[in-house]
Motif scaffolding. Structure first.
Motif, PDB file in Angstrom:
ATOM      1  N   GLY A 123       0.800  -1.215   0.000  1.00  0.00           N
ATOM      2  CA  GLY A 123       0.000   0.000   0.000  1.00  0.00           C
ATOM      3  C   GLY A 123       0.837   1.271   0.000  1.00  0.00           C
ATOM      4  O   GLY A 123       2.017   1.274   0.351  1.00  0.00           O
ATOM      5  N   VAL A 124       0.197   2.384  -0.469  1.00  0.00           N
ATOM      6  CA  VAL A 124       0.795   3.724  -0.458  1.00  0.00           C
ATOM      7  C   VAL A 124      -0.261   4.689   0.048  1.00  0.00           C
ATOM      8  O   VAL A 124      -1.399   4.674  -0.417  1.00  0.00           O
ATOM      9  CB  VAL A 124       1.285   4.159  -1.853  1.00  0.00           C
ATOM     10  N   THR A 125       0.105   5.526   1.005  1.00  0.00           N
ATOM     11  CA  THR A 125      -0.805   6.521   1.561  1.00  0.00           C
ATOM     12  C   THR A 125      -0.237   7.916   1.292  1.00  0.00           C
ATOM     13  O   THR A 125       0.911   8.214   1.660  1.00  0.00           O
ATOM     14  CB  THR A 125      -0.980   6.314   3.071  1.00  0.00           C
ATOM     15  N   TYR A 126      -1.058   8.766   0.642  1.00  0.00           N
ATOM     16  CA  TYR A 126      -0.620  10.128   0.297  1.00  0.00           C
ATOM     17  C   TYR A 126      -1.176  11.125   1.314  1.00  0.00           C
ATOM     18  O   TYR A 126      -2.317  11.024   1.741  1.00  0.00           O
ATOM     19  CB  TYR A 126      -1.107  10.519  -1.094  1.00  0.00           C
ATOM     20  N   THR A 127      -0.361  12.133   1.632  1.00  0.00           N
ATOM     21  CA  THR A 127      -0.784  13.177   2.563  1.00  0.00           C
ATOM     22  C   THR A 127      -0.332  14.541   2.024  1.00  0.00           C
ATOM     23  O   THR A 127       0.873  14.832   1.996  1.00  0.00           O
ATOM     24  CB  THR A 127      -0.164  12.953   3.951  1.00  0.00           C
ATOM     25  N   PRO A 128      -1.285  15.401   1.577  1.00  0.00           N
ATOM     26  CA  PRO A 128      -2.720  15.133   1.353  1.00  0.00           C
ATOM     27  C   PRO A 128      -2.913  14.528  -0.031  1.00  0.00           C
ATOM     28  O   PRO A 128      -1.963  14.400  -0.804  1.00  0.00           O
ATOM     29  CB  PRO A 128      -3.329  16.509   1.487  1.00  0.00           C
ATOM     30  N   GLU A 129      -4.141  14.233  -0.356  1.00  0.00           N
ATOM     31  CA  GLU A 129      -4.446  13.656  -1.663  1.00  0.00           C
ATOM     32  C   GLU A 129      -4.803  14.725  -2.702  1.00  0.00           C
ATOM     33  O   GLU A 129      -4.814  14.428  -3.892  1.00  0.00           O
ATOM     34  CB  GLU A 129      -5.600  12.652  -1.548  1.00  0.00           C
ATOM     35  N   GLN A 130      -5.084  15.943  -2.261  1.00  0.00           N
ATOM     36  CA  GLN A 130      -5.373  17.053  -3.162  1.00  0.00           C
ATOM     37  C   GLN A 130      -4.618  18.295  -2.690  1.00  0.00           C
ATOM     38  O   GLN A 130      -4.590  18.595  -1.491  1.00  0.00           O
ATOM     39  CB  GLN A 130      -6.875  17.354  -3.227  1.00  0.00           C
ATOM     40  N   VAL A 131      -4.033  19.011  -3.650  1.00  0.00           N
ATOM     41  CA  VAL A 131      -3.233  20.196  -3.334  1.00  0.00           C
ATOM     42  C   VAL A 131      -3.606  21.306  -4.298  1.00  0.00           C
ATOM     43  O   VAL A 131      -3.706  21.087  -5.515  1.00  0.00           O
ATOM     44  CB  VAL A 131      -1.719  19.901  -3.420  1.00  0.00           C
ATOM     45  N   CYS A 132      -3.808  22.513  -3.759  1.00  0.00           N
ATOM     46  CA  CYS A 132      -4.043  23.721  -4.571  1.00  0.00           C
ATOM     47  C   CYS A 132      -2.878  24.666  -4.330  1.00  0.00           C
ATOM     48  O   CYS A 132      -2.614  25.071  -3.189  1.00  0.00           O
ATOM     49  CB  CYS A 132      -5.359  24.384  -4.177  1.00  0.00           C
ATOM     50  N   VAL A 133      -2.172  25.024  -5.373  1.00  0.00           N
ATOM     51  CA  VAL A 133      -0.993  25.887  -5.263  1.00  0.00           C
ATOM     52  C   VAL A 133      -1.042  26.956  -6.342  1.00  0.00           C
ATOM     53  O   VAL A 133      -1.733  26.809  -7.371  1.00  0.00           O
ATOM     54  CB  VAL A 133       0.306  25.070  -5.381  1.00  0.00           C
ATOM     55  N   GLY A 163      -3.467   8.450  -6.232  1.00  0.00           N
ATOM     56  CA  GLY A 163      -2.386   9.412  -6.338  1.00  0.00           C
ATOM     57  C   GLY A 163      -2.746  10.756  -5.726  1.00  0.00           C
ATOM     58  O   GLY A 163      -3.749  10.910  -5.017  1.00  0.00           O
ATOM     59  N   VAL A 164      -1.917  11.754  -6.015  1.00  0.00           N
ATOM     60  CA  VAL A 164      -2.115  13.113  -5.493  1.00  0.00           C
ATOM     61  C   VAL A 164      -2.549  14.014  -6.644  1.00  0.00           C
ATOM     62  O   VAL A 164      -1.847  14.116  -7.658  1.00  0.00           O
ATOM     63  CB  VAL A 164      -0.835  13.658  -4.840  1.00  0.00           C
ATOM     64  N   ARG A 165      -3.680  14.667  -6.455  1.00  0.00           N
ATOM     65  CA  ARG A 165      -4.173  15.592  -7.469  1.00  0.00           C
ATOM     66  C   ARG A 165      -3.666  16.994  -7.150  1.00  0.00           C
ATOM     67  O   ARG A 165      -4.000  17.582  -6.110  1.00  0.00           O
ATOM     68  CB  ARG A 165      -5.698  15.597  -7.517  1.00  0.00           C
ATOM     69  N   VAL A 166      -2.863  17.575  -8.054  1.00  0.00           N
ATOM     70  CA  VAL A 166      -2.286  18.912  -7.870  1.00  0.00           C
ATOM     71  C   VAL A 166      -2.957  19.868  -8.848  1.00  0.00           C
ATOM     72  O   VAL A 166      -2.980  19.623 -10.062  1.00  0.00           O
ATOM     73  CB  VAL A 166      -0.765  18.908  -8.084  1.00  0.00           C
ATOM     74  N   SER A 167      -3.503  20.965  -8.336  1.00  0.00           N
ATOM     75  CA  SER A 167      -4.120  22.016  -9.152  1.00  0.00           C
ATOM     76  C   SER A 167      -3.272  23.274  -9.026  1.00  0.00           C
ATOM     77  O   SER A 167      -3.069  23.789  -7.916  1.00  0.00           O
ATOM     78  CB  SER A 167      -5.552  22.292  -8.701  1.00  0.00           C
ATOM     79  N   VAL A 168      -2.768  23.757 -10.153  1.00  0.00           N
ATOM     80  CA  VAL A 168      -1.949  24.972 -10.185  1.00  0.00           C
ATOM     81  C   VAL A 168      -2.811  26.100 -10.715  1.00  0.00           C
ATOM     82  O   VAL A 168      -3.400  25.991 -11.808  1.00  0.00           O
ATOM     83  CB  VAL A 168      -0.698  24.784 -11.051  1.00  0.00           C
ATOM     84  N   SER A 169      -2.903  27.168  -9.962  1.00  0.00           N
ATOM     85  CA  SER A 169      -3.814  28.259 -10.314  1.00  0.00           C
ATOM     86  C   SER A 169      -3.107  29.599 -10.302  1.00  0.00           C
ATOM     87  O   SER A 169      -2.124  29.812  -9.573  1.00  0.00           O
ATOM     88  CB  SER A 169      -4.996  28.285  -9.333  1.00  0.00           C
ATOM     89  N   GLY A 170      -3.626  30.503 -11.117  1.00  0.00           N
ATOM     90  CA  GLY A 170      -3.222  31.896 -11.042  1.00  0.00           C
ATOM     91  C   GLY A 170      -4.240  32.672 -10.229  1.00  0.00           C
ATOM     92  O   GLY A 170      -5.181  32.097  -9.668  1.00  0.00           O
ATOM     93  N   LEU A 171      -4.057  33.975 -10.155  1.00  0.00           N
ATOM     94  CA  LEU A 171      -4.992  34.842  -9.447  1.00  0.00           C
ATOM     95  C   LEU A 171      -5.691  35.745 -10.446  1.00  0.00           C
ATOM     96  O   LEU A 171      -5.081  36.241 -11.395  1.00  0.00           O
ATOM     97  CB  LEU A 171      -4.267  35.695  -8.407  1.00  0.00           C
ATOM     98  N   LYS A 172      -6.962  35.947 -10.200  1.00  0.00           N
ATOM     99  CA  LYS A 172      -7.753  36.810 -11.075  1.00  0.00           C
ATOM    100  C   LYS A 172      -8.780  37.556 -10.252  1.00  0.00           C
ATOM    101  O   LYS A 172      -9.357  36.999  -9.316  1.00  0.00           O
ATOM    102  CB  LYS A 172      -8.450  35.975 -12.145  1.00  0.00           C
TER     103      LYS A 172
END
Length: 406
Positions: A27-37, A126-135
């Protein structure tokens, strides 16, 4: 049920149970599973894994594209877009990506290998990474003001916002939303998240508004023209208004980025301008002039072009005649005209005969070759009489002139 069939069922249950127990050992455990950067920032991945006892982890990889069956995934560090931005080790379940881009929005998975050829495992999902800008989003308030909201495509955890007005921090607002009055003049707002270097693109009312008349060529009655308005604004321009300047009050013409006039006349001549409006304010262009010439002006232009050829020919002919006249005058000046005082006989003094000039006359008179003494008075048809008559007339006129002078 036969004893043989019962034994088969029991064996299957035991195998399933053993498989479940073996699977629980991987098994593999991710911390966290979702990231907003935010764009430009860094993200750290952390996970833990497990495997059956007696095995040793020899290798691990992070990857983004799930491979087909029996095909090993490609290590993230092998991709050109990630080279120099990924930090990880062969056996550690940790990774860092720096200088995040919007294209880095992906699902990242960890896979490890053991010293058993069949002992390998991938942690899913897996880990879901969301990369965002600012508006900045602009909305209306109930009191007629404007609400500015610093937004992103994902939820940023525990963030403190910084607002800027014309590049200078606004201390009275530290939340994701701020209220402002309707902007006038060259004013802009932008936002950022504390601890990050990324700022949003600024929002501002319309500026650099410009009105032009197309086509730009000379326009005469009956033509068609289009007035076009352009402006720099964020949020984009909502409406363009057109006006014609007048002494008393400007006349509203209509709305739209383009305003067309067909079959124009001299009454359409004048100054026109446009006003651009967005959610933060408005701005008007400098007036542009529309000149409409009468149709006779076009005809005059054609006539002038047609008449230019004969006018040029006439000018050339006049120049040639003047040159010829000047040359004839110069040739005439070279021929000397006899003056009255140069006439030998009219200058004689009748009161004296002592002048040597009289000797010439005497010689002419008594010369045996005198043409006039040989004339036949009975016949006056000879051409010599014409010559004598001319000479006589000349002498008579000279004598008369002498009497008047006396």
């Amino acid at each position: 049920m036969s004893p043989q069939r019962s034994a088969n069922i029991t064996a299957a249950v035991i195998l399933i149970s053993l498989a479940g127990k073996l699977d629980q050992q991987w098994g593999v455990t991710y911390t966290p599973e979702q990231v907003c950067v935010l764009e430009g920032s860094s993200v750290d991945f952390s996970c833990s894994y497990k495997h059956p006892g007696g095995l040793r982890v020899t290798k691990s990889v992070w990857f983004i594209n799930e491979p087909e069956t029996e095909v090993e995934p490609v290590d993230l560090q092998e991709y050109d877009q990630y080279k120099g931005r990924v930090q990880s080790t062969q056996t550690d379940c940790r990774m860092r990506i720096t200088g995040l881009r919007e294209s880095d929005t992906q699902t990242y998975r960890f896979r490890f290998y053991t010293d058993d050829p069949d002992g390998k495992y991938t942690g899913r999902p897996g880990v879901r990474v969301s990369v965002s800008g600012l508006k900045i989003k602009v909305s209306d308030t109930q009191r007629g003001g404007k609400k500015l909201t610093c937004s992103s495509t994902c939820t940023l955890p525990n963030s403190t916002y910084i607002w800027y007005r014309n590049g200078q921090p606004v201390s009275e607002c530290r939340s994701a939303s701020c209220s402002v009055v309707v902007v006038s003049g060259e004013v802009s707002y932008s936002c950022a998240v504390e601890g990050h270097h990324l700022s949003s693109p600024p929002v501002y009312p319309p500026k650099d508004t410009r009105a032009v008349v197309l086509p730009s060529a000379e326009r005469v009655e009956g033509d068609s023209v289009t007035l076009t308005c352009s402006s720099d604004a964020d949020p984009p321009v909502l409406t363009f208004y057109w006006f014609k300047q007048r002494a008393a009050a400007d006349k509203a013409l209509g709305t739209g980025q383009n305003y067309s006039i067909t079959n124009i006349s001299s009454q359409h001549s004048g100054l026109y301008y446009c006003t651009a409006l967005n959610q933060l304010g408005q701005h008007s262009s400098t007036p542009t002039r529309l000149d409409v010439f009468s149709d006779w002006w076009k005809q005059y232009t054609v006539w002038a072009a047609v008449g230019a050829v004969p006018a040029l020919a006439l000018s050339l002919l006049t120049a040639v005649l003047c040159v010829q006249r000047k040359r004839r005058a110069e040739r005439g000046a070279d021929v000397q005209t006899p003056k009255p005082e140069d006439d030998m006989y009219t200058a004689l003094d009748p009161t004296t005969t002592s002048s040597s000039d009289y000797n010439t006359l005497t010689h002419v008179t008594h010369s045996p070759n005198n043409t006039y003494s040989a004339l036949n008075p009975a016949a006056r048809t000879s051409s010599d009489y014409d010559t004598l008559t001319g000479v006589g007339l000349h002498l008579v006129m000279s004598g008369a002139l002498d009497e008047e002078n006396n």
